[in-house]
Design a protein around this motif. Sequence first.
Motif, PDB file in Angstrom:
ATOM      1  N   VAL A 231       4.926 -44.787 -16.555  1.00  0.00           N
ATOM      2  CA  VAL A 231       5.507 -43.756 -16.130  1.00  0.00           C
ATOM      3  C   VAL A 231       6.536 -44.110 -14.870  1.00  0.00           C
ATOM      4  N   TYR A 256       6.016 -32.456 -17.910  1.00  0.00           N
ATOM      5  CA  TYR A 256       5.086 -33.840 -18.423  1.00  0.00           C
ATOM      6  C   TYR A 256       5.504 -33.857 -19.923  1.00  0.00           C
ATOM      7  N   ALA A 260       6.209 -37.436 -21.546  1.00  0.00           N
ATOM      8  CA  ALA A 260       5.502 -37.603 -22.993  1.00  0.00           C
ATOM      9  C   ALA A 260       6.383 -37.949 -23.890  1.00  0.00           C
ATOM     10  N   ALA A 264       6.765 -41.677 -25.558  1.00  0.00           N
ATOM     11  CA  ALA A 264       6.612 -41.829 -27.386  1.00  0.00           C
ATOM     12  C   ALA A 264       7.741 -42.635 -27.688  1.00  0.00           C
ATOM     13  N   VAL A 277       0.627 -43.864 -24.385  1.00  0.00           N
ATOM     14  CA  VAL A 277       1.019 -42.340 -24.539  1.00  0.00           C
ATOM     15  C   VAL A 277      -0.199 -41.475 -24.672  1.00  0.00           C
ATOM     16  N   PHE A 280      -1.658 -40.711 -21.231  1.00  0.00           N
ATOM     17  CA  PHE A 280      -0.801 -39.962 -20.254  1.00  0.00           C
ATOM     18  C   PHE A 280      -0.819 -38.745 -20.662  1.00  0.00           C
ATOM     19  N   VAL A 281      -0.734 -38.266 -21.891  1.00  0.00           N
ATOM     20  CA  VAL A 281      -0.939 -36.890 -22.513  1.00  0.00           C
ATOM     21  C   VAL A 281      -1.794 -36.292 -22.323  1.00  0.00           C
TER      22      VAL A 281
END
Length: 392
Positions: A231, A256, A260, A264, A277, A280-281
């Motif tokens: 990130v 966000y 994302a 991705a 990924v 994070f989501v």
Amino acid sequence: MAEYDVDIDWPRAFWIGFGVVLAAAILFVTYSFIGTFVFGIFIYYATRPLYRRVQRRVKQRTVSALLSLFLLALPVLVLLYYTLAIAVQEFSRFAETTDVGPYADAVEPYINVSEVVQNPQTLLTASAGPGTVVDTLGEFVGYLGVVGTGLVHAFVMFALAFYLLRDGPRFAEWVKGFLDHRGVLDHYFHEVDRSFHKVFYGNILNAIVTGAIGAIAFSVVDVVAPAGLSVPYPALTGVLAGAASLIPVIGMKIVYVPMAIYLAVTAGLDGEGWWFVALFVGVAFVVVDTIPDLVVRPYVSGGGALPLGPFGTAESTPEVVSNPGLHTGTLMIAYVLGPFLFGWYGLFLAPMILVLVAHFARFVLPVIVEGKPAPAASTRRISWAKMSETRR
């Protein structure tokens, strides 16, 4: 030649002139420390609901105000400083690779001071240890003068909030009895107070808490990021997510979701890292977006109490405001333009100006122009006299 016999009451004129000088001095001091006073008012509104619950238990105004400030305001202020310091560090690194225009000049005075704190990623790595603590203390000593100035401002903020909590209703009663003879001022400040509560205790406090949660959560997630996939500027991303929560409907998703998508696309190009990924989501949606909406927002927007043992219950306070009389769009514009016009404290000052102007136009201007009485409040009214019962 005509002669005019002017009978001047010199003692009265002297005191009027002296009062004007005192008012000018007060205005000058307020203007010089406007950010400190505005933030002090924010602390007052952020802690007032908790103060009233504590005061019902403790029955002593001074102790209740001190407990409220130490239980809520002090932790939030420390967390806010830590979060913004990390975000400033990351913004300075971002500014080294990207032209951010005047924003770099605005942030530059705070870059060195922000180095006093350590990034969460540093604290969670294997390299963290006694040396990290020593380095942090060394940075703190190096900027002791700047930190000392900041502590003085913080003391003034807390002192203002303390005396507003303890003696605010008494001062309001004095002003109303001294100036208000038709009930207009009482009505005006009642509506202003309701709107300030909604703006400060509802919207801005929620954004601050959400931004702190986002900054820490994204920084912790980035610790386990695989090589080549991370990130970018996680703490700054979290702070921006908190600020975006002030935007109606879409809120922090404007921050966000693009992040994302970026992760991705990067994972798709590398052919690996999809688990990160998904992580994070999941953290962004559950920890940063959903949990504050389910826990923090109902508390700060609805006036409900957090479970704080004998000091908190699930009840609502009389301050619940369903409609503070302000359009959501105008509030959003104030939030956006305020920092551009006034600096960091514009986030608090611009909504204050909007509230004062909007309610002046609604309740005072008709009285001045047409002599009509102020319109009745749309919701139940809490008189200043009832509010002043908290001091007994």
